[in-house]
Design a protein around this motif. Sequence first.
Motif, PDB file in Angstrom:
ATOM      1  N   ILE A  30     -16.394  64.730  15.979  1.00 20.30           N
ATOM      2  CA  ILE A  30     -17.689  64.597  15.981  1.00 20.30           C
ATOM      3  C   ILE A  30     -18.094  63.114  15.485  1.00 20.30           C
ATOM      4  N   GLY A  31     -17.413  62.395  14.907  1.00 25.21           N
ATOM      5  CA  GLY A  31     -17.537  61.146  14.716  1.00 25.21           C
ATOM      6  C   GLY A  31     -17.247  60.290  15.979  1.00 25.21           C
ATOM      7  N   GLY A  32     -16.869  60.782  17.044  1.00 21.49           N
ATOM      8  CA  GLY A  32     -16.617  59.850  18.188  1.00 21.49           C
ATOM      9  C   GLY A  32     -15.212  59.338  18.350  1.00 21.49           C
ATOM     10  N   ARG A  33     -14.338  59.845  17.531  1.00 19.13           N
ATOM     11  CA  ARG A  33     -12.936  59.069  17.688  1.00 19.13           C
ATOM     12  C   ARG A  33     -12.088  59.979  18.299  1.00 19.13           C
ATOM     13  N   ASP A  34     -11.277  59.464  19.228  1.00 21.51           N
ATOM     14  CA  ASP A  34     -10.156  60.197  19.751  1.00 21.51           C
ATOM     15  C   ASP A  34      -9.064  60.945  18.859  1.00 21.51           C
ATOM     16  N   VAL A  35      -8.362  61.864  19.430  1.00 19.41           N
ATOM     17  CA  VAL A  35      -7.430  62.844  18.629  1.00 19.41           C
ATOM     18  C   VAL A  35      -6.328  62.847  19.327  1.00 19.41           C
ATOM     19  N   MET A  36      -5.160  62.715  18.691  1.00 14.72           N
ATOM     20  CA  MET A  36      -3.818  63.134  19.206  1.00 14.72           C
ATOM     21  C   MET A  36      -3.202  64.194  18.086  1.00 14.72           C
ATOM     22  N   ALA A  37      -3.382  65.381  18.613  1.00 18.19           N
ATOM     23  CA  ALA A  37      -2.834  66.388  17.627  1.00 18.19           C
ATOM     24  C   ALA A  37      -1.760  67.255  18.132  1.00 18.19           C
ATOM     25  N   VAL A  38      -0.576  67.353  17.312  1.00 15.73           N
ATOM     26  CA  VAL A  38       0.584  68.392  17.787  1.00 15.73           C
ATOM     27  C   VAL A  38       0.449  69.406  16.628  1.00 15.73           C
ATOM     28  N   MET A  39       0.098  70.637  16.889  1.00 19.95           N
ATOM     29  CA  MET A  39       0.120  71.917  15.986  1.00 19.95           C
ATOM     30  C   MET A  39       0.757  72.925  16.634  1.00 19.95           C
ATOM     31  N   LEU A 173      -4.067  67.965  22.687  1.00 18.18           N
ATOM     32  CA  LEU A 173      -3.508  68.678  21.895  1.00 18.18           C
ATOM     33  C   LEU A 173      -2.423  69.342  22.626  1.00 18.18           C
ATOM     34  N   THR A 174      -1.206  69.889  21.699  1.00 21.70           N
ATOM     35  CA  THR A 174      -0.130  70.272  22.152  1.00 21.70           C
ATOM     36  C   THR A 174       0.388  71.319  20.834  1.00 21.70           C
ATOM     37  N   ALA A 175       1.362  71.945  21.458  1.00 19.03           N
ATOM     38  CA  ALA A 175       1.948  72.617  20.336  1.00 19.03           C
ATOM     39  C   ALA A 175       3.420  71.969  19.880  1.00 19.03           C
ATOM     40  N   THR A 176       3.997  71.600  21.037  1.00 17.46           N
ATOM     41  CA  THR A 176       5.399  70.857  20.727  1.00 17.46           C
ATOM     42  C   THR A 176       5.512  69.704  21.534  1.00 17.46           C
ATOM     43  N   SER A 200       2.846  70.445  10.565  1.00 15.86           N
ATOM     44  CA  SER A 200       4.305  71.167  10.064  1.00 15.86           C
ATOM     45  C   SER A 200       4.395  72.044  11.267  1.00 15.86           C
ATOM     46  N   PHE A 201       5.882  72.082  12.119  1.00 21.36           N
ATOM     47  CA  PHE A 201       6.026  72.969  12.809  1.00 21.36           C
ATOM     48  C   PHE A 201       6.615  74.129  12.332  1.00 21.36           C
ATOM     49  N   ASP A 202       6.599  74.330  11.110  1.00 19.42           N
ATOM     50  CA  ASP A 202       7.073  75.496  10.198  1.00 19.42           C
ATOM     51  C   ASP A 202       6.085  76.772  10.773  1.00 19.42           C
ATOM     52  N   ARG A 203       6.712  77.860  10.773  1.00 22.75           N
ATOM     53  CA  ARG A 203       6.062  79.098  10.997  1.00 22.75           C
ATOM     54  C   ARG A 203       6.621  79.906   9.846  1.00 22.75           C
ATOM     55  N   PRO A 204       6.090  79.959   8.523  1.00 26.82           N
ATOM     56  CA  PRO A 204       6.832  80.673   7.586  1.00 26.82           C
ATOM     57  C   PRO A 204       6.657  82.138   7.652  1.00 26.82           C
ATOM     58  N   ASN A 205       5.602  82.725   8.593  1.00 21.83           N
ATOM     59  CA  ASN A 205       5.726  84.160   9.011  1.00 21.83           C
ATOM     60  C   ASN A 205       6.630  84.732  10.081  1.00 21.83           C
TER      61      ASN A 205
END
Length: 626
Positions: A30-39, A173-176, A200-205
């Motif tokens: 929203i603030g206009g900044r680029d994002v690199m997200a691994v989730m 955005l990417t998962a791995t 965190s790549f952890d999926r506790p469930n």
Amino acid sequence: MSARPIDILHQTFGYPTFRPHQERIVEAAIGGRDVMAVMPTSAGKSICYQVPALALGGLSLVVSPLISLMSDQVMALRELGVPAACLNSSLGAHEREQLLGDMARGLLAIVYVAPERLDDPAFLDIVRSHGLSLLAVDEAHCISQWGNDFRPSYQRIRDFIEALPTRPPVMALTATATRQVREDIEGTLGLHDPLRVVASFDRPNLSFSVERPANRRAKDESLLAFVREREGKSGIVYCMSRRAVEDVCDMLRENGIAATRYHAGLPAEERERNQADFIYDRAPVMVATNAFGMGIDKSNVSYVAHYNLPLSLENYYQEAGRAGRDGTRAECLLLYSPGDVHTAEFLLSRTERTDLTPEQLQAMREADEQRLRQMVFYATTTDCLRSFILRYFGEEAPAYCGNCGNCLADYEEVDERTNALKVLSCVARVRQHALACGSPATSVGAGSIVDILRGSRAQRVLERGWDELSTYGIMADVPVPRIRALIDELVYREFLTRTQGDYPTLALAGRGVVFMKGDKPFIMRVAKGRPKAPRRERRSRGMAGEDMPDLTPEQAELFERLRALRTELAREQQVPPYLIFNNATLEDMCRKRPATREELLEVSGVGAKKAERYGEAFLQLIAQED
């Protein structure tokens, strides 16, 4: 609707708070900044671009690689009352013109687009004329040559961005993604000082387990038992080949399992029908190649079983991660056999990509070989499986998770030095024998080594004179699976090397020679029996009790009634049940037992639009129980 992100999250999506990292990412965009997200899968990547898209107003684009992925996301957004559409090759000329017209009139908030469509002059003209509030690149690992699903069309995204009169904030955005892949994504997309988030790549469930059946029959029996214990639940069984999909699906059906199938060799009509049967819960079990699932946002998958070895840990974690997307407990099983490695190497060696240069193709194959090697290590390790995965992706992890097959197994430490020396000596003597006979084949595969050590009278053993070796028959009393496991461990510790190709062979490595000359022990962890909490025992409380351990018996009964109502409404609305409410929302509904519209809106996953559309039916059913 308020433009505040938290209000959009609550009113539109029905969530009271952001998940970890989501708020930082949303505020940056929203603030206009680029994002690199691994989730990782289920961490809520879509919220990270959908909320800012609605907060910013105007038009936002989401670049996505698969038609099914786009369609599923658009369907879910429309259920929430968000004007969304997708532009890809599945649209006819009339549909395409209508979509472009809706874009030009400002009627759409979010448009999903295939990367190939960015080259469309008409599309580019509309975007340039009306402006772009946000550009999100989903499955961003596809842009990297070092990723596990490289697509050159993704590399044209930067040209599209640079052709715009005003550059919007760009999100990847990417998962791995490993560190190398993340850096490649940033450079190729040309991100400007991005906010970097690696969740965190952890999926506790999720619980992970690996079984090593001795043969094909044992593998079928293991899978059948696993699926039967989860009767009525939704699950995916991944296979390496189309033939395996057919055979496994037939096997499950012959044993009374309502299974369907999916692979690229089926007619498009059948694939779509089978996919719909799975999504709408008419067929709870889907047997498929890895072509299935990337575009399926089905939240109530309770388990994922891999009948064959995946080609990489990236593929495995992405596929296994399709279980438990709603946060409920789910299981991930890998059935491993050494023969799967040969099949995987064969498939990788036959990979053809006309969209790559010879140099790119060679680099990709070398990277594929390394990824497969790590996948084999995962399948054969006795260490914590969760820790292995997390450390592969560069995340620190404890050595014991208490929730995977290896941590739950009863192991004993055994010094296998004597048997290890026998294997290494056999490999060395086969080479010496071949050189003495002038044979060009100085090394053989693991199967031949096992035959020699166990004293097989097979024709190939006798014809090549292997029965005259000093190591012939010296492990006749050791079961084949144990010798195989020992060979895998020797390869893992780099005492042996294993070649790639159609017929992989073993050779003595330098570390193996040093070990043979020394006196160090060779400690291996050997399972004494089944895991401490066998699957059948863990399921003894019944389906609802296992997945929802925090629910009382009365709440679990209400859950089943709510789920039946959800199925009925889904059939009437002709939408997948999980798009009405996912399992986690039904669980929260059972705990809170809302009596009014206002109380219903406090249930996680119930937004204003869904409360208006479905609230009365669910409130009436809950009232009947009180």
